[in-house]
Design an enzyme around this catalytic site. Structure first.
Site, PDB file in Angstrom:
ATOM      1  CB  CYS A  71      -1.900 -15.421  -2.319  1.00 56.96           C
ATOM      2  SG  CYS A  71      -2.983 -14.041  -2.720  1.00 56.96           S
ATOM      3  CG  HIS A  89      -3.842   8.164   7.112  1.00 57.57           C
ATOM      4  ND1 HIS A  89      -4.363   9.028   6.177  1.00 57.57           N
ATOM      5  CD2 HIS A  89      -2.683   8.733   7.539  1.00 57.57           C
ATOM      6  CE1 HIS A  89      -3.568  10.087   6.044  1.00 57.57           C
ATOM      7  NE2 HIS A  89      -2.532   9.924   6.854  1.00 57.57           N
TER       8      HIS A  89
HETATM    9  C1  RB5 Z   1      -3.336 -19.650  -6.400  1.00 56.13           C
HETATM   10  O1  RB5 Z   1      -3.186 -20.245  -7.649  1.00 56.13           O
HETATM   11  C2  RB5 Z   1      -3.915 -18.256  -6.503  1.00 56.13           C
HETATM   12  O2  RB5 Z   1      -5.247 -18.330  -6.902  1.00 56.13           O
HETATM   13  C3  RB5 Z   1      -3.766 -17.552  -5.187  1.00 56.13           C
HETATM   14  O3  RB5 Z   1      -2.418 -17.528  -4.831  1.00 56.13           O
HETATM   15  C4  RB5 Z   1      -4.184 -16.097  -5.124  1.00 56.13           C
HETATM   16  O4  RB5 Z   1      -3.698 -15.397  -6.219  1.00 56.13           O
HETATM   17  C5  RB5 Z   1      -5.574 -15.821  -4.881  1.00 56.13           C
HETATM   18  O5  RB5 Z   1      -5.957 -14.636  -4.764  1.00 56.13           O
END
Ligand code: RB5
Length: 149
Positions: free
Chosen positions: A66, A99
């Site tokens: 993400c 671990h």
């Molecule tokens: C998306 O904009 C962003 O909030 C997501 O990818 C992530 O970073 C959340 O932790």
């Protein structure tokens, strides 16, 4: 090894190169999306896909991407049998497996670039849980926490 990979829009730029890296290392990679850039998509959906792949035995490990890695790891860890962590250093990416039996590596594509991400995923997939007594004991305690709710 079978490895699932998934990302939201924040992690999208890293998915293709990391998928190709893992295939090049000889792994079977399950691509669980996102299959196109969509700024409206939500990281918990992709965390769920990876978690379910692990729970159903379709993948032994997962790589979840993400923007920061944080949301992905929070969502992934809500699922039984998932041991996810954000690791933006190679020591943790390998030692987390050795671990702690980490089975999902979470990365933030807004934090690390492709070259660093390649090193992190390489460390993750090359590492194995040592199963030494103290690590096995701690893992059992982690599993007991999971089983308690
Ligand atoms: C998306 O904009 C962003 O909030 C997501 O990818 C992530 O970073 C959340 O932790």
């Amino acid at each position: 090894m079978k490895i699932a990979i998934a990302c939201d829009h924040g992690g999208y730029p890293l998915k293709r190169p990391l998928l190709e890296l893992m295939e090049g290392l000889g792994h079977e990679v399950l691509d669980l999306g996102a299959h196109e850039m969509d700024a409206q998509d939500d990281y918990p959906d992709f965390a769920r896909y990876v978690g379910q792949a692990i729970q159903h035995g379709q993948a032994e490990r997962g790589v979840l991407l993400c923007g920061s890695g944080v949301g992905a790891s929070i969502a992934a860890n809500k699922q039984d049998g998932v041991r996810a962590a954000v690791c933006h250093d190679t020591y943790s990416a390998g030692q987390g497996v050795e671990h702690d039996n980490m089975n999902v590596l979470c990365l933030g594509a807004r934090i690390v670039g492709e070259a660093v991400a390649v090193e992190l995923v390489t460390a993750f997939v090359n590492a194995k849980f040592t199963a030494e007594e103290r690590h096995a004991r701690r893992l059992e305690k982690v599993n007991a926490i999971e089983a308690a709710h």
